[in-house]
Design an enzyme around this catalytic site. Structure first.
Site, PDB file in Angstrom:
ATOM      1  N   GLU A 105       0.822  -1.212   0.000  1.00  0.00           N
ATOM      2  CA  GLU A 105       0.000   0.000   0.000  1.00  0.00           C
ATOM      3  C   GLU A 105       0.861   1.269   0.000  1.00  0.00           C
ATOM      4  O   GLU A 105       0.603   2.210   0.735  1.00  0.00           O
ATOM      5  CB  GLU A 105      -0.961  -0.003   1.194  1.00  0.00           C
ATOM      6  CG  GLU A 105      -2.051  -1.040   1.084  1.00  0.00           C
ATOM      7  CD  GLU A 105      -3.164  -0.849   2.092  1.00  0.00           C
ATOM      8  OE1 GLU A 105      -4.335  -1.113   1.749  1.00  0.00           O
ATOM      9  OE2 GLU A 105      -2.882  -0.432   3.236  1.00  0.00           O
TER      10      GLU A 105
ATOM     11  N   GLU B 126      -6.639  -7.647  -0.874  1.00  0.00           N
ATOM     12  CA  GLU B 126      -7.130  -7.662   0.503  1.00  0.00           C
ATOM     13  C   GLU B 126      -8.630  -7.398   0.451  1.00  0.00           C
ATOM     14  O   GLU B 126      -9.070  -6.254   0.363  1.00  0.00           O
ATOM     15  CB  GLU B 126      -6.447  -6.599   1.375  1.00  0.00           C
ATOM     16  CG  GLU B 126      -5.015  -6.909   1.747  1.00  0.00           C
ATOM     17  CD  GLU B 126      -4.446  -5.919   2.759  1.00  0.00           C
ATOM     18  OE1 GLU B 126      -5.234  -5.197   3.411  1.00  0.00           O
ATOM     19  OE2 GLU B 126      -3.208  -5.860   2.880  1.00  0.00           O
TER      20      GLU B 126
END
Length: 578
Positions: free
Chosen positions: A155, A229
């Protein structure tokens, strides 16, 4: 040897179309003797893959000191996954977030005061290079067989914009033998900043499936669609509530995702536990430490038992992939038993056995002391009697203050407390400040999170120029000397008791009437407890217990209303939102 390939129309494995149906399972949050059980339940769910982060800070606690044994035996975990016919998505960082201490970045990086983490800072990249070299030497035999893809950073789009940094990381991975596809993952709004040309982009979300996939396709016009995710729950923080998500709502979103032809990694199949001092924290203006349980309202609960969400997801997956018919059941639990803690050891009486003091003209940070987690005790002599005000520029994270061994107050980073008034009984009184690292920040720009008393520390506006700083990592308790628990203790104290168990099984340690501290069973650090909740029990893995006598040790930082704890057969993770 079949290898994962990225084609214009999706993934291919062994030159056949392949959809990744994966679930998150962090080996470092699960007792190693339970890895096989959790992996079997992944297969029985219908998964063909599992995903795991790799915590750099555990594997390399000191520069050049790489560990891959015991609970860190990643090659063994990969072997067990392969034995179940499962592939693995490996997420080595260097930064992992994961609600983990420091986002997985070793604390020793912070000993260099101006090092810039997650950047092209040559000092950081040199450390990453050495880490990846050691890690990939351990896992290289599994690349392309069990490990089918490796994540690049984590991320990054939520943190920075330097694609040259990502390119350097990719080059390091390739140099150290990673010859499987690389991928990045970002939340939909960050896909433009966190991606790298030539590397597969994936998105992270838990709802609004169509919008998430549309945004991913906007940044990546062809190739596989994947949610790396797929959030099906959330983590808990101290002082909050236990977060849950309706199983049917989560399963409905999974159905929508799979119906769109996308691949998925369910976050999480099994959350596990932040054993010991390993929880992270968040700081978006207010510091919030993460709880010990990482149950996450996942498909398998903290003890690895299937939940209603597991069954709901199993039904959805069966629409798109083969699902074994074998039944999945809960493990046996220990019958409830109360354990009297009949011995005690005053923390202040044990200091010589727990750590050596370092004398300096200011309090030393944990990182300067070469310490990762635990506590630091700061000591100095007070110059005069009477009213006095202690001020600390930064408290990281929670400071208990004592004068001549008597508690006079607490300063908490979470509450932005920096000053404390008290009365000194006589000149040359002893001031002690016990500071707890409650978890380094794991997300955002606050990850440069040094611990202890930082900046200027004054008494009545005057700088104190003589401090003893004593590391208390509490990584070994075998040198403690206990006596009977009859006398009162004003400050932090260890309590200890034993219990005989006929046959070990999973259990939950309840600390009703206790305030705040840590617990160990047979030397295994279960983690922190805190009366502010939400959780009021700590998970005890069956392999931690043994047939016969078992020893329970509790460090209570304040006081308890009962002299006992209890092993129970069910958890209490606290109230949920209506």
């Amino acid at each position: 040897m079949p290898r994962l390939e990225i084609a214009a129309d999706g993934f291919r494995l062994d030159d056949r179309p392949f959809r990744i149906i994966s679930g998150g399972l962090h080996y470092f949050r699960v007792h190693p003797e339970q890895w096989a059980d959790r992996l079997r339940k992944a297969r029985l769910l219908g998964l063909n893959t599992v995903e795991t982060y790799v915590p750099w800070n555990l594997h390399e606690p000191r520069p050049g000191e790489f560990h891959a044994d015991g609970g860190l035996d990643l090659p063994r975990f990969l072997d067990l996954a392969a034995a179940e016919g499962l592939h693995v998505l490996l997420r080595p960082g260097p930064y992992i977030c994961a609600e983990w201490e420091g986002g997985g970045l070793p604390s020793w990086l912070l000993a260099d005061h101006d090092m810039e983490l997650r950047s092209r800072d040559p000092r950081f990249m040199s450390a990453v290079d050495e880490y990846l070299e050691a890690l990939m030497e351990a896992v290289r035999p599994h690349l392309g067989t069990t490990v089918i893809a490796v994540q690049l950073e984590n991320e990054y789009g939520a943190y920075g914009t330097d694609t040259a940094y990502l390119a350097e990381l990719a080059e390091l991975l390739r140099r150290h033998g990673v010859d499987v596809p690389l991928f990045t993952c970002d939340q939909p709004a960050d896909l433009g900043r966190g991606g790298l040309d030539g590397v597969l982009r994936t998105a992270n979300f838990g709802s609004r499936v169509e919008a998430g996939l549309t945004e991913l396709r906007r940044h990546q016009p062809e190739g596989p669609l994947m949610c790396a995710e797929f959030w099906i729950g959330w983590f808990d923080r101290w002082g909050g509530v236990h977060v849950t998500r309706d199983p049917e709502d989560a399963a409905g979103n999974l159905d929508q995702l799979l119906a769109a032809g996308a691949s998925v990694n369910i976050y999480l199949l099994h959350g596990g536990t932040n054993f010991g001092f390993t929880n992270g924290a968040n700081d978006k203006g207010v510091y919030r430490p993460t709880a010990t349980s990482y149950d996450y309202d996942a498909l398998l609960d903290e003890a690895g038992d299937p939940t209603p969400k597991y069954e709901a997801f199993r039904k959805v997956i069966a629409k798109y992939a083969p699902v074994p018919e074998e039944e999945v059941s809960a493990a046996a639990k220990l019958a409830p038993v109360r354990v009297e803690l009949t011995e005690q050891a005053d923390l202040f009486d044990q200091l010589a056995e727990l750590g050596e003091p370092v004398l300096a003209d200011r309090p030393q940070t944990m990182e300067e002391l070469g310490q990762d987690v635990g506590f630091v005790l700061y000591e100095t002599v007070l110059p005069a009697a009477g009213p006095m005000v202690l001020r600390a520029e930064q408290v990281r994270d929670r400071a208990q203050v004592f004068v001549d061994g008597q508690p006079v107050g607490v300063l908490e980073r979470e509450n932005h407390q920096q000053a404390l008034a008290f009365t000194v009984p006589h000149p040359d009184s002893w001031l002690a400040v016990l500071v707890e690292n409650q978890g380094r920040v794991n997300y955002g720009r606050q990850i440069h999170d040094r611990k202890g008393l930082l900046g200027e520390v004054t008494l009545d506006g005057r700088t104190v120029s003589s401090w003893n700083s004593r590391s208390l990592p509490l990584d070994r308790l075998d040198a403690l000397t206990f006596d009977d628990a009859g006398r009162a203790v004003a400050g932090p104290a260890f309590r200890r008791g034993t219990v005989d168990i006929e046959e070990p099984a999973d259990a939950y340690l309840a600390l009703d009437g206790w305030t705040k501290g840590l617990t160990w069973i047979n030397g295994f650090a279960l983690g922190r407890y805190w009366s502010r909740g939400p959780q009021t029990t700590l998970y005890v893995p069956a392999p931690v217990l043994r047939a016969g006598r078992n020893e329970i040790t509790v460090l209570e930082l304040h006081a308890a209303t009962t002299p006992w704890v209890e092993l129970r057969d069910r958890p209490d993770l606290g109230p949920t939102e209506d």
